[in-house]
Design a protein around this motif. Structure first.
Motif, PDB file in Angstrom:
ATOM      1  N   ILE A 182      23.494 -18.146 -25.230  1.00  0.00           N
ATOM      2  CA  ILE A 182      22.599 -18.014 -24.210  1.00  0.00           C
ATOM      3  C   ILE A 182      21.672 -16.886 -24.291  1.00  0.00           C
ATOM      4  CG2 ILE A 182      23.809 -19.098 -22.656  1.00  0.00           C
ATOM      5  CD1 ILE A 182      24.705 -16.503 -21.460  1.00  0.00           C
ATOM      6  N   HIS A 183      21.795 -16.125 -25.142  1.00  0.00           N
ATOM      7  CA  HIS A 183      21.208 -14.491 -25.182  1.00  0.00           C
ATOM      8  C   HIS A 183      19.680 -14.334 -25.041  1.00  0.00           C
ATOM      9  CE1 HIS A 183      20.271 -15.037 -29.619  1.00  0.00           C
ATOM     10  NE2 HIS A 183      19.511 -14.053 -29.303  1.00  0.00           N
ATOM     11  N   ASP A 184      18.973 -15.485 -25.675  1.00  0.00           N
ATOM     12  CA  ASP A 184      17.509 -15.398 -25.593  1.00  0.00           C
ATOM     13  C   ASP A 184      16.831 -16.316 -24.551  1.00  0.00           C
ATOM     14  OD1 ASP A 184      16.518 -13.350 -26.913  1.00  0.00           O
ATOM     15  OD2 ASP A 184      16.547 -14.228 -28.894  1.00  0.00           O
ATOM     16  N   VAL A 185      17.877 -17.083 -23.645  1.00  0.00           N
ATOM     17  CA  VAL A 185      17.424 -17.802 -22.398  1.00  0.00           C
ATOM     18  C   VAL A 185      16.215 -17.337 -21.789  1.00  0.00           C
ATOM     19  CG1 VAL A 185      18.036 -18.685 -20.251  1.00  0.00           C
ATOM     20  CG2 VAL A 185      19.443 -19.363 -22.564  1.00  0.00           C
ATOM     21  N   ILE A 212       7.079  -5.670 -22.304  1.00  0.00           N
ATOM     22  CA  ILE A 212       7.088  -7.029 -21.833  1.00  0.00           C
ATOM     23  C   ILE A 212       8.109  -7.883 -22.725  1.00  0.00           C
ATOM     24  CG2 ILE A 212       5.843  -9.283 -22.051  1.00  0.00           C
ATOM     25  CD1 ILE A 212       3.127  -7.547 -21.753  1.00  0.00           C
ATOM     26  N   TYR A 213       8.345  -7.539 -23.941  1.00  0.00           N
ATOM     27  CA  TYR A 213       9.263  -8.171 -24.666  1.00  0.00           C
ATOM     28  C   TYR A 213      10.852  -7.802 -24.216  1.00  0.00           C
ATOM     29  CZ  TYR A 213      12.415  -9.360 -28.441  1.00  0.00           C
ATOM     30  OH  TYR A 213      13.279  -9.868 -29.506  1.00  0.00           O
ATOM     31  N   GLY A 214      10.657  -6.758 -23.617  1.00  0.00           N
ATOM     32  CA  GLY A 214      12.115  -6.169 -22.992  1.00  0.00           C
ATOM     33  C   GLY A 214      12.489  -6.616 -21.960  1.00  0.00           C
ATOM     34  N   LEU A 215      11.508  -7.417 -21.318  1.00  0.00           N
ATOM     35  CA  LEU A 215      11.805  -8.067 -20.066  1.00  0.00           C
ATOM     36  C   LEU A 215      12.821  -9.297 -20.127  1.00  0.00           C
ATOM     37  CD1 LEU A 215       8.479  -8.528 -18.441  1.00  0.00           C
ATOM     38  CD2 LEU A 215      10.173  -6.765 -17.918  1.00  0.00           C
ATOM     39  N   HIS A 216      12.746  -9.916 -21.336  1.00  0.00           N
ATOM     40  CA  HIS A 216      13.795 -11.184 -21.773  1.00  0.00           C
ATOM     41  C   HIS A 216      15.220 -10.992 -21.581  1.00  0.00           C
ATOM     42  CE1 HIS A 216      14.096 -10.027 -25.808  1.00  0.00           C
ATOM     43  NE2 HIS A 216      15.058 -11.065 -26.029  1.00  0.00           N
ATOM     44  N   VAL A 217      15.531  -9.822 -21.883  1.00  0.00           N
ATOM     45  CA  VAL A 217      16.939  -9.761 -21.892  1.00  0.00           C
ATOM     46  C   VAL A 217      17.551  -9.637 -20.280  1.00  0.00           C
ATOM     47  CG1 VAL A 217      16.914  -8.133 -23.915  1.00  0.00           C
ATOM     48  CG2 VAL A 217      17.072  -6.949 -21.876  1.00  0.00           C
ATOM     49  N   ASN A 240      22.977  -7.200 -23.601  1.00  0.00           N
ATOM     50  CA  ASN A 240      22.702  -5.972 -24.468  1.00  0.00           C
ATOM     51  C   ASN A 240      22.548  -6.235 -25.797  1.00  0.00           C
ATOM     52  OD1 ASN A 240      23.140  -3.668 -22.433  1.00  0.00           O
ATOM     53  ND2 ASN A 240      25.326  -4.429 -22.488  1.00  0.00           N
ATOM     54  N   HIS A 241      21.925  -7.465 -25.940  1.00  0.00           N
ATOM     55  CA  HIS A 241      21.791  -8.001 -27.409  1.00  0.00           C
ATOM     56  C   HIS A 241      20.680  -7.318 -28.284  1.00  0.00           C
ATOM     57  CE1 HIS A 241      18.846 -10.696 -25.811  1.00  0.00           C
ATOM     58  NE2 HIS A 241      17.963 -10.591 -27.043  1.00  0.00           N
ATOM     59  N   GLU A 242      19.815  -6.501 -27.886  1.00  0.00           N
ATOM     60  CA  GLU A 242      18.758  -5.652 -28.232  1.00  0.00           C
ATOM     61  C   GLU A 242      19.055  -4.523 -28.401  1.00  0.00           C
ATOM     62  OE1 GLU A 242      15.710  -7.243 -29.506  1.00  0.00           O
ATOM     63  OE2 GLU A 242      15.929  -9.409 -28.520  1.00  0.00           O
ATOM     64  N   GLU A 243      20.314  -3.797 -27.960  1.00  0.00           N
ATOM     65  CA  GLU A 243      20.726  -2.549 -27.941  1.00  0.00           C
ATOM     66  C   GLU A 243      21.213  -1.956 -29.257  1.00  0.00           C
ATOM     67  OE1 GLU A 243      20.235  -0.709 -24.998  1.00  0.00           O
ATOM     68  OE2 GLU A 243      19.195  -2.702 -24.538  1.00  0.00           O
ATOM     69  N   VAL A 266      23.524  -9.273 -35.906  1.00  0.00           N
ATOM     70  CA  VAL A 266      23.256 -10.509 -36.294  1.00  0.00           C
ATOM     71  C   VAL A 266      21.763 -10.981 -35.726  1.00  0.00           C
ATOM     72  CG1 VAL A 266      23.911 -12.983 -36.191  1.00  0.00           C
ATOM     73  CG2 VAL A 266      25.780 -11.308 -36.475  1.00  0.00           C
ATOM     74  N   ASN A 267      21.638 -10.978 -34.338  1.00  0.00           N
ATOM     75  CA  ASN A 267      20.326 -10.974 -33.810  1.00  0.00           C
ATOM     76  C   ASN A 267      18.955 -10.349 -34.486  1.00  0.00           C
ATOM     77  OD1 ASN A 267      18.446 -11.871 -31.717  1.00  0.00           O
ATOM     78  ND2 ASN A 267      18.321  -9.678 -31.320  1.00  0.00           N
ATOM     79  N   SER A 268      19.386  -9.015 -35.040  1.00  0.00           N
ATOM     80  CA  SER A 268      18.290  -8.297 -35.513  1.00  0.00           C
ATOM     81  C   SER A 268      18.216  -8.816 -36.957  1.00  0.00           C
ATOM     82  CB  SER A 268      18.623  -6.883 -35.654  1.00  0.00           C
ATOM     83  OG  SER A 268      18.110  -6.247 -36.374  1.00  0.00           O
TER      84      SER A 268
HETATM   85 FE   FE2 Z   1      16.473 -11.062 -27.842  1.00  0.00          FE
END
Ligand code: FE2
Ligand code: FE2
Length: 314
Positions: A182-185, A212-217, A240-243, A266-268
């Motif tokens: 679900i992280h990028d829903v 703008i990109y930061g909003l998706h989390v 916190n998947h982009e932290e 893993v996301n990165s």
């Molecule tokens: Fe993301």
């Protein structure tokens, strides 16, 4: 008028009695394809696949029946030694994709969350028990419309494997598997133009892109968080998947739990491959150089070991 929910045809097996009506979408209309109580013949099913029809539709009222059907089907299939790994992977892939798509469309739906949990359990099961499963999941090619879904599956599967390698508690591994899906829903909540940022190299982000990109989390998570059926740990990991340890994420956290670090790393890694088109080998190499300091070195090293043992760096 009732609304329709898409589901992947790989989650409906031929010669198995359906407990819901199936529709296909054709020329802007939903057409009844198969009645509840009947089953699809193998030949007919094969034809659909040959025609590259990937989705069926069900009415919203039939969702609980489909959920039950899928639970049983997965339970029967995953433990069956006579079913090939390919077939199992296809079914799990279908279950995960159906769940994520539902989550993107209706993050507030309890059914969407339940489906995601079931799908994540099967995904964990298959990557834990079948050494070749991860490679098969990664090898799947998708078009741009399914890019976020495919990425979510990759992240969930790989993060699960890394969590197993790092000996995390079983409950934490389950949470990581769900969070991965679900992280990028929230990505699909951005407008069409901003969604293109998903494919843009982060190093080329303007300050506006970054904001703008930061909003998706947060977008979809805010809706989800207040629901009683949602697991708070899963939410923490997903949000916190982009932290990173250097505080480069939208939430500017510098302390991360093991689970958060696993998902973020893993996301990165998977995002690097998507946004730069590099090979897994190159992505891992740049990770060893650029990401030191963003994640604990031990986790990066263990991640590399996982990729090697899964045959993903060949
Ligand atoms: Fe993301
Ligand atoms: Fe992601």
């Amino acid at each position: 008028m009732s609304s329709y929910t898409p589901l992947r045809i790989s989650t409906v097996k031929p010669n198995r009695e359906l407990t819901f009506d199936l529709y296909i979408y054709f020329k802007e209309t939903y057409l009844k394809y198969q009645d509840s109580g009947s089953s699809i013949e193998t030949e007919k099913y094969g034809k659909l696949k040959a025609q590259k029809i990937a989705k069926f539709y069900i009415t919203e009222e039939d969702e609980p029946k489909y959920q039950k059907f899928l639970d049983l089907l997965l339970a029967d299939t995953m433990e069956d030694p006579n079913v090939s790994v390919d077939e199992k992977v296809n079914m799990v892939d279908g279950a995960c994709s159906t769940a994520i798509e539902k989550m993107q469309e209706q993050p507030e739906s309890e059914m969407a969350y339940k489906m995601t949990n079931t799908a994540a359990k099967s995904l964990r099961q298959i990557v834990e028990k079948n050494p070749e499963a991860l490679k098969k999941i990664f090898g799947k090619k998708v078009d741009d419309a399914d890019l976020v879904i495919k990425h979510s599956l990759n992240v969930s599967a790989l993060a699960t494997k890394l969590a197993v390698k790092l000996n995390l508690k079983s409950e934490d591994i389950d949470n990581i598997a769900v969070a991965g899906l679900i992280h990028d829903v929230g990505m699909t909540r951005l407008n069409k133009e901003d969604q293109m940022l998903f494919k843009k190299d982060k190093d080329k982000f303007t300050p506006d892109d970054k904001r703008i990109y930061g909003l998706h989390v947060k977008d979809a998570m805010t809706v989800l968080k207040s629901k009683p059926w949602v697991n708070a740990n899963v939410m923490e990991i997903a949000m916190n998947h982009e932290e990173t340890l250097k505080g480069l994420g939208p939430n500017k956290k510098t302390k991360l739990s093991k689970s958060e670090m696993i998902i973020s790393l893993v996301n990165s890694y998977d995002k690097t491959i998507i946004t730069t088109g590099c090979t897994p080998k190159e992505a891992m190499k740049s990770m060893m150089i650029d990401q030191v300091g963003n994640y604990e070195l031990d986790i990066i090293n263990k991640f590399k070991e996982v990729l090697i043992s899964e045959g993903l760096l060949e």
